[in-house]
Design an enzyme around this catalytic site. Structure first.
Site, PDB file in Angstrom:
ATOM      1  N   LYS A 185       0.932  -1.152   0.047  1.00 40.61           N
ATOM      2  CA  LYS A 185      -0.026  -0.034  -0.078  1.00 40.61           C
ATOM      3  C   LYS A 185       0.902   1.211   0.073  1.00 40.61           C
ATOM      4  O   LYS A 185       1.382   1.777   1.148  1.00 40.61           O
ATOM      5  CB  LYS A 185      -0.834  -0.162   1.345  1.00 40.61           C
ATOM      6  CG  LYS A 185      -2.305   0.676   1.083  1.00 40.61           C
ATOM      7  CD  LYS A 185      -2.259   2.060   0.980  1.00 40.61           C
ATOM      8  CE  LYS A 185      -1.901   3.032   2.186  1.00 40.61           C
ATOM      9  NZ  LYS A 185      -1.707   4.594   1.762  1.00 40.61           N
ATOM     10  N   GLU A 260      10.080   1.126  10.647  1.00 36.93           N
ATOM     11  CA  GLU A 260      11.019   2.276  10.442  1.00 36.93           C
ATOM     12  C   GLU A 260      10.442   3.712  10.753  1.00 36.93           C
ATOM     13  O   GLU A 260       9.748   3.701   9.710  1.00 36.93           O
ATOM     14  CB  GLU A 260      11.838   2.159   9.244  1.00 36.93           C
ATOM     15  CG  GLU A 260      13.243   2.779   9.008  1.00 36.93           C
ATOM     16  CD  GLU A 260      12.990   4.279   8.946  1.00 36.93           C
ATOM     17  OE1 GLU A 260      12.833   4.917   9.586  1.00 36.93           O
ATOM     18  OE2 GLU A 260      12.868   4.387   7.549  1.00 36.93           O
ATOM     19  N   CYS A 294      13.915   9.942   6.526  1.00 35.35           N
ATOM     20  CA  CYS A 294      13.857   9.520   7.977  1.00 35.35           C
ATOM     21  C   CYS A 294      15.280   9.579   8.500  1.00 35.35           C
ATOM     22  O   CYS A 294      15.181   9.849   9.712  1.00 35.35           O
ATOM     23  CB  CYS A 294      13.306   8.064   8.077  1.00 35.35           C
ATOM     24  SG  CYS A 294      13.803   7.317   6.505  1.00 35.35           S
ATOM     25  N   GLU A 393      10.899  15.189  15.133  1.00 36.98           N
ATOM     26  CA  GLU A 393      11.061  15.148  13.754  1.00 36.98           C
ATOM     27  C   GLU A 393      10.251  16.367  13.183  1.00 36.98           C
ATOM     28  O   GLU A 393       9.030  16.458  13.193  1.00 36.98           O
ATOM     29  CB  GLU A 393      10.800  13.806  13.058  1.00 36.98           C
ATOM     30  CG  GLU A 393      11.257  13.418  11.743  1.00 36.98           C
ATOM     31  CD  GLU A 393      10.870  12.141  11.221  1.00 36.98           C
ATOM     32  OE1 GLU A 393       9.813  11.543  11.501  1.00 36.98           O
ATOM     33  OE2 GLU A 393      11.857  11.417  10.930  1.00 36.98           O
TER      34      GLU A 393
HETATM   35  P1  NAI Z   1       2.152   8.293   8.067  1.00 30.87           P
HETATM   36  O1  NAI Z   1       3.042   7.644   8.624  1.00 30.87           O
HETATM   37  O2  NAI Z   1       0.823   8.268   8.349  1.00 30.87           O
HETATM   38  O3  NAI Z   1       1.961   7.694   6.597  1.00 30.87           O
HETATM   39  C1  NAI Z   1       2.790   6.610   5.949  1.00 30.87           C
HETATM   40  C2  NAI Z   1       1.911   5.662   5.285  1.00 30.87           C
HETATM   41  O4  NAI Z   1       1.214   5.132   6.129  1.00 30.87           O
HETATM   42  C3  NAI Z   1       1.108   6.069   4.244  1.00 30.87           C
HETATM   43  O5  NAI Z   1       1.009   5.103   3.164  1.00 30.87           O
HETATM   44  C4  NAI Z   1      -0.190   6.193   4.748  1.00 30.87           C
HETATM   45  O6  NAI Z   1      -1.275   5.858   3.615  1.00 30.87           O
HETATM   46  C5  NAI Z   1      -0.250   5.025   5.820  1.00 30.87           C
HETATM   47  N1  NAI Z   1      -1.220   5.009   6.926  1.00 30.87           N
HETATM   48  C6  NAI Z   1      -1.532   6.143   7.514  1.00 30.87           C
HETATM   49  N2  NAI Z   1      -2.309   5.715   8.766  1.00 30.87           N
HETATM   50  C7  NAI Z   1      -2.321   4.464   8.429  1.00 30.87           C
HETATM   51  C8  NAI Z   1      -3.221   3.473   9.555  1.00 30.87           C
HETATM   52  N3  NAI Z   1      -3.942   3.832  10.436  1.00 30.87           N
HETATM   53  N4  NAI Z   1      -3.163   2.189   9.153  1.00 30.87           N
HETATM   54  C9  NAI Z   1      -2.263   1.715   8.119  1.00 30.87           C
HETATM   55  N5  NAI Z   1      -1.408   2.564   7.354  1.00 30.87           N
HETATM   56  C10 NAI Z   1      -1.754   4.045   7.568  1.00 30.87           C
HETATM   57  O7  NAI Z   1       2.736   9.978   7.803  1.00 30.87           O
HETATM   58  P2  NAI Z   1       2.006  11.087   7.034  1.00 30.87           P
HETATM   59  O8  NAI Z   1       0.655  11.313   7.849  1.00 30.87           O
HETATM   60  O9  NAI Z   1       2.075  11.169   5.663  1.00 30.87           O
HETATM   61  O10 NAI Z   1       3.309  12.085   7.483  1.00 30.87           O
HETATM   62  C11 NAI Z   1       3.149  12.768   9.031  1.00 30.87           C
HETATM   63  C12 NAI Z   1       4.532  12.865   9.547  1.00 30.87           C
HETATM   64  O11 NAI Z   1       5.150  11.520   9.617  1.00 30.87           O
HETATM   65  C13 NAI Z   1       5.492  13.485   8.816  1.00 30.87           C
HETATM   66  O12 NAI Z   1       5.381  15.033   8.822  1.00 30.87           O
HETATM   67  C14 NAI Z   1       6.809  12.934   8.952  1.00 30.87           C
HETATM   68  O13 NAI Z   1       7.349  13.676  10.301  1.00 30.87           O
HETATM   69  C15 NAI Z   1       6.650  11.468   9.495  1.00 30.87           C
HETATM   70  N6  NAI Z   1       6.949  10.672   8.386  1.00 30.87           N
HETATM   71  C16 NAI Z   1       7.907  10.006   8.246  1.00 30.87           C
HETATM   72  C17 NAI Z   1       8.375   8.932   7.534  1.00 30.87           C
HETATM   73  C18 NAI Z   1       9.852   8.356   7.518  1.00 30.87           C
HETATM   74  O14 NAI Z   1      10.330   8.120   6.566  1.00 30.87           O
HETATM   75  N7  NAI Z   1      10.369   7.972   8.725  1.00 30.87           N
HETATM   76  C19 NAI Z   1       8.046   8.908   6.187  1.00 30.87           C
HETATM   77  C20 NAI Z   1       6.630   9.833   6.095  1.00 30.87           C
HETATM   78  C21 NAI Z   1       6.175  10.582   7.178  1.00 30.87           C
END
Ligand code: NAI
Ligand code: MG
Length: 491
Positions: A185, A260, A294, A393
């Site tokens: 996904k 991660e 990240c 972050e």
């Molecule tokens: P997110 O962690 O919510 O999204 C990442 C993935 O998880 C996407 O594919 C999203 O559709 C999915 N997702 C979201 N809610 C879910 C749920 N309840 N169950 C299963 N899958 C779910 O991140 P978001 O909201 O896009 O960004 C918010 C913050 O997260 C950013 O500001 C950043 O600080 C952090 N982030 C960190 C990343 C990293 O590589 N460590 C990557 C992306 C975001």
């Protein structure tokens, strides 16, 4: 701007997802707009999947795993398939790079770098597939005991938007090399490269049902996938909050997970460091991908005697940084969406309120479309280690400088956040290099260098709130498999 595919994407192109080797729409027919953050324009759409779509994809992966031949075929054959995928990605490199840049706003050269890393993942795991083996274990008289490394079964991969193609490929490479089947996904903000790689994987000979892609929102498709009872393992990269939600969902079925979850990675600069060598690396570690990395080096700890000198040199470089659209290929692009830009702006404002001092700011290219999601780089000096800016972050082009007094102080500040993903240590003192590398709690430590996201061969993952499990390198093959012990009684 852009490669051949971009010229052929008709405005409003309706991308499909992949289930059982076929391009299909969401069962509901609902769609999500695909937006280019460089100008905010909607240029395509993807399916908005829900639980029923997820169920269809999981059943396809389940059937492909249970009936084979993927999970039972000789490992060398799986490896050859991944090697073919590497070659096909290489053939389509320009198109994939352009697609990734347009979907995420990342500068053109970063899109190309992401394709190079993607190729490396398939090359590495293609070659590694037939090199994973178990042990024979000395046991009781009259017995022979051995171990096999077996695939988990159906792996769910939930992918973020920052390096979509690379993070997808580290999951796909390791999971498929070990004989698992997959339901992936991608993030709703950046799904196009995943869709395209799934299509190329079919061309490489990955059988239908082995690599399924479901697009949609996290709260719908993501939540349904992580909670599905026929999933055997979940791997996730993204925010700590979503990581917790996914682990709770997977816990209902007692499934294993790899998490991660980002970091607040420090780079420690001692007074004896080669500062000229460090400066461009310190800048790149926070500016690469607009800081949406990240493993971004988001804190720089500087020993007091050189603090003013290093802060001034970084400020001079920061003030020359320019953000602009992906096609202009400047120092950095826009952030992924308006929400992320606002989040960064709010954290910058909060840091100022908490007393952090702005030392320098970059600029936004005047030619950048005003409808894009830009945030200029910001450098903060003399940051108190306890404020939000030093603890959380930002996921944007915002760097915090923190002075320290001595080695012990440096290690204490470096370890003072809840995260532990990556660290950098800059010193010419060999004994100190070893001491500090061992004392810093981080999954990767670079000495006199820094790899924000680099190194396909290098095991990668966190301590503490940064998560658990390891991706990349040979080690990922262990995460993507389980040990089976077989004991023969031949008395
Ligand atoms: P997110 O962690 O919510 O999204 C990442 C993935 O998880 C996407 O594919 C999203 O559709 C999915 N997702 C979201 N809610 C879910 C749920 N309840 N169950 C299963 N899958 C779910 O991140 P978001 O909201 O896009 O960004 C918010 C913050 O997260 C950013 O500001 C950043 O600080 C952090 N982030 C960190 C990343 C990293 O590589 N460590 C990557 C992306 C975001
Ligand atoms: Mg997009």
């Amino acid at each position: 701007m852009g490669g051949p595919l971009l010229n052929t994407i008709a405005q409003g192109h309706a991308f499909m997802q992949f289930v059982d080797g076929r391009a299909v729409d969401a069962l509901s027919g609902e769609r999500i707009d695909v937006i280019c953050p460089s100008d905010g324009a909607v240029f395509a759409s993807i399916p908005a999947s829900g639980a029923a779509d997820v169920d269809r994809a999981v059943k396809s992966a389940r059937k492909a795993f249970d009936e084979g031949p993927w999970s039972t075929m000789p490992a060398v054959e799986r490896g050859r398939c991944l090697t073919r995928l590497y070659q096909i990605v290489e053939k389509n490199a320009d198109e994939l790079a352009a697609l990734e840049s347009r979907d995420t706003g990342k500068p053109a050269r970063q899109g190309r770098a992401d394709v190079t890393a993607t190729m490396r993942y398939y090359e590495f795991y293609g070659g590694a597939a037939d090199k994973v083996h178990g042990d024979t274990i000395p046991f009781l008289e009259g017995y022979t005991a051995l171990t096999l490394r077996e695939p988990h079964g159906v792996v769910a991969g939930i992918i973020p938007w920052n390096y979509p193609m690379q993070i997808l490929s580290r999951v796909v490479g390791a999971a498929l090399a070990m004989g698992n089947t997959l339901v992936v996904k991608p993030a709703e903000d950046a799904s196009l490269s995943t869709i395209r790689i799934a299509e190329l994987a079919l061309e490489a000979g990955v059988p239908p049902g082995v690599f399924n892609v479901i697009t949609g929102y996290g709260r719908d498709a993501g939540a349904a996938l992580s909670a599905h009872s026929e999933i055997d393992y979940v791997t996730f990269t993204g925010s700590p909050l979503t990581g917790t939600a996914i682990q709770q969902a997977a816990a209902v079925n007692n499934r294993g997970v790899t998490m991660e979850l980002g970091g607040k990675s420090p780079q420690i600069v001692f007074a004896d460091a080669d500062i000229e060598a460090a400066l461009p690396v310190l800048i790149n570690a926070i500016i690469q991908n607009g800081g949406q990395t990240c493993s971004a080096g988001s804190r720089v700890l500087i020993e007091r005697p050189i603090y003013e000198q290093v802060a001034a040199a970084l400020a001079e470089r920061f003030s020359r940084l320019v953000a602009g659209p992906h096609y202009a290929d400047l120092d950095l692009g826009p952030l992924i969406n308006g929400r992320q830009r606002d989040r960064v702006a709010n954290m910058v404002a909060a840091a100022q309120e908490a007393g952090a001092q702005v030392l320098a700011q970059g600029t936004i290219d005047p030619a950048a479309p005003s409808s894009g999601c830009y945030h200029a780089p910001v450098l903060f000096g003399s940051v108190d280690p306890s404020i939000q800016l030093a603890q959380e972050e930002v996921f944007g082009p915002v760097l915090a400088l923190l002075p320290f007094d001595n080695e012990q102080d440096a290690v204490r500040i470096a370890n003072s956040t809840e995260f532990g993903l990556v660290a950098g240590v800059w010193t010419r003192d060999g004994a100190r290099q070893h001491r500090v590398a061992k004392r810093v709690r981080a999954g990767q430590v670079f000495v006199n260098g820094y790899g924000a996201g680099g190194g396909i061969e290098l095991p990668f993952g966190g301590f503490k709130k940064s998560g658990h499990g390891r991706e990349k390198g040979f080690e990922a093959l262990f995460d993507m498999s389980a040990t089976k012990t077989i004991v023969f009684n031949h008395q």
